[in-house]
Design an enzyme around this catalytic site. Structure first.
Site, short mmCIF file in Angstrom:
data_model
loop_
_atom_site.label_atom_id
_atom_site.label_comp_id
_atom_site.label_asym_id
_atom_site.label_seq_id
_atom_site.Cartn_x
_atom_site.Cartn_y
_atom_site.Cartn_z
N ASP A 180 0.76 -0.97 -0.08
CA ASP A 180 0.19 -0.18 -0.13
C ASP A 180 0.81 1.16 -0.67
O ASP A 180 2.53 0.95 0.71
CB ASP A 180 -0.75 -0.21 1.22
CG ASP A 180 -1.54 0.82 1.58
OD1 ASP A 180 -2.30 1.85 0.55
OD2 ASP A 180 -1.26 1.83 2.37
N ASP B 52 -0.39 5.12 0.80
CA ASP B 52 -0.15 5.99 1.55
C ASP B 52 -0.52 5.44 3.57
O ASP B 52 -1.27 4.97 3.43
CB ASP B 52 -1.72 6.81 1.30
CG ASP B 52 -1.29 8.06 0.50
OD1 ASP B 52 -2.37 7.81 -1.18
OD2 ASP B 52 -0.42 8.32 -0.07
N THR C 45 -4.64 6.04 -3.65
CA THR C 45 -4.04 6.66 -4.21
C THR C 45 -3.81 7.28 -5.72
O THR C 45 -4.11 6.21 -6.34
CB THR C 45 -2.93 7.39 -3.46
OG1 THR C 45 -3.19 8.72 -3.60
CG2 THR C 45 -1.80 6.75 -4.34
N ASP D 38 -1.67 -0.31 6.13
CA ASP D 38 -1.75 0.99 7.20
C ASP D 38 -3.05 0.66 7.72
O ASP D 38 -3.07 1.15 9.30
CB ASP D 38 -0.69 2.01 7.09
CG ASP D 38 -2.67 3.02 5.92
OD1 ASP D 38 -2.53 3.99 6.56
OD2 ASP D 38 -2.34 2.93 5.45
#
Ligand code: XBP
Ligand code: MG
Length: 258
Positions: free
Chosen positions: A10, A12, A125, A184
């Site tokens: 991932d 961000d 994103t 996250d």
């Protein structure tokens, strides 16, 4: 025995802590540019992060806080224009070197490359943002280190939908049990778990209280030899930082667990 073939990251909150001092600041600069008196505080932004995708987040903000709407005309086009402005500000922030990688990220990626471990990205994103972060924070040319960069609108549904992980697996031509994901957020783990992917979580200030059910290991960060990680949940044995040996061990344990 199914061996680990690829690490899927991932972006961000995982590669770098991009939300509070990166995306949020860029959104506010775009709002000011557009003559809007919107200013997302760190606290309001934390609530808005429940919606993944910058365009979707703007639309959610309008419905929640500004039901009076925005300038007449096509709302989708207006949001797209505002979001493009935000992406311009965000990529500039990254190019100025304002957002560093999180602990252990560079070290793990370099070790993976040295050992021939395949690398991929699966993120909500915008692709421009991924390239700008990798070029500025990892190394010039480093986007080429990732066989697949699955990002943003390339799939119809964003996390917590599993679409972006299914897309990455298809492009890698790998099975879920041949990979290990680094995430996250609760939305990210929902998505990777639905895709059947073993997942390691590195929490951050926005996500540390979220539900990570299904994660194989939850850490405060990936650690460095001189900066041990903290295990929030799961088993890391004697390890004090996350390396490829731990990745392989965790992966074998995860795929052996029904
Ligand atoms: C996090 C997101 C993104 C960013 C903003 O993505 O939900 O929407 O907050 O980026 P991930 P955009 O954790 O999956 O990397 O404005 O480009 O959407
Ligand atoms: Mg994330």
């Amino acid at each position: 025995m199914t061996s680990l073939q690829a690490l899927i990251f991932d972006v961000d909150g995982t590669l770098a802590d991009t939300e509070r001092d990166g995306h949020r600041v860029a959104f506010n600069r775009a709002f000011a540019d557009a003559g809007l008196d919107w200013d997302w505080s760190p606290e309001v932004y934390g609530e808005l992060l429940s919606v993944t995708g910058g365009k979707e987040r703007i639309r959610y903000f309008i419905t929640q806080y500004h039901p009076e709407g925005v300038p007449s005309g096509d709302l989708q086009d207006w949001i797209a224009g505002l979001h493009a402005s935000k992406t311009k500000y965000y990529t500039q922030l990254l190019s100025d070197g304002h957002i560093p990688l999180r602990p252990g990220v560079r070290r793990l990626i370099q070790e993976a490359r040295e050992q021939g471990m395949r690398l991929a990205i699966a993120t909500t994103t915008t692709p421009d943002n991924v390239f700008a972060l990798l070029e500025a924070a990892l190394a010039p040319g480093s986007p080429d280190w990732f066989e697949v960069i699955a990002a943003g609108d390339i799939v119809p549904a964003k996390k917590p939908a599993p679409d972006i992980f299914h897309y990455a697996l298809k492009r890698l031509e790998l099975e879920p049990q041949e990979c290990l994901v680094f995430e996250d957020s609760g939305h990210g783990v929902d998505a990777s778990h639905q895709a059947g992917l073993p997942t390691v979580v590195t929490v951050n200030s926005y996500t540390h209280n979220q539900d990570f059910s299904g994660a194989a290991l939850i850490l405060n960060h990936l650690g460095e030899p001189d900066q041990p990680f903290e295990v929030m949940a799961g088993e890391a044995g004697q390890a004090t930082y996350f390396d490829l040996a731990l990745a392989k061990e965790l992966h074998q344990r995860a795929i052996a667990t029904p």
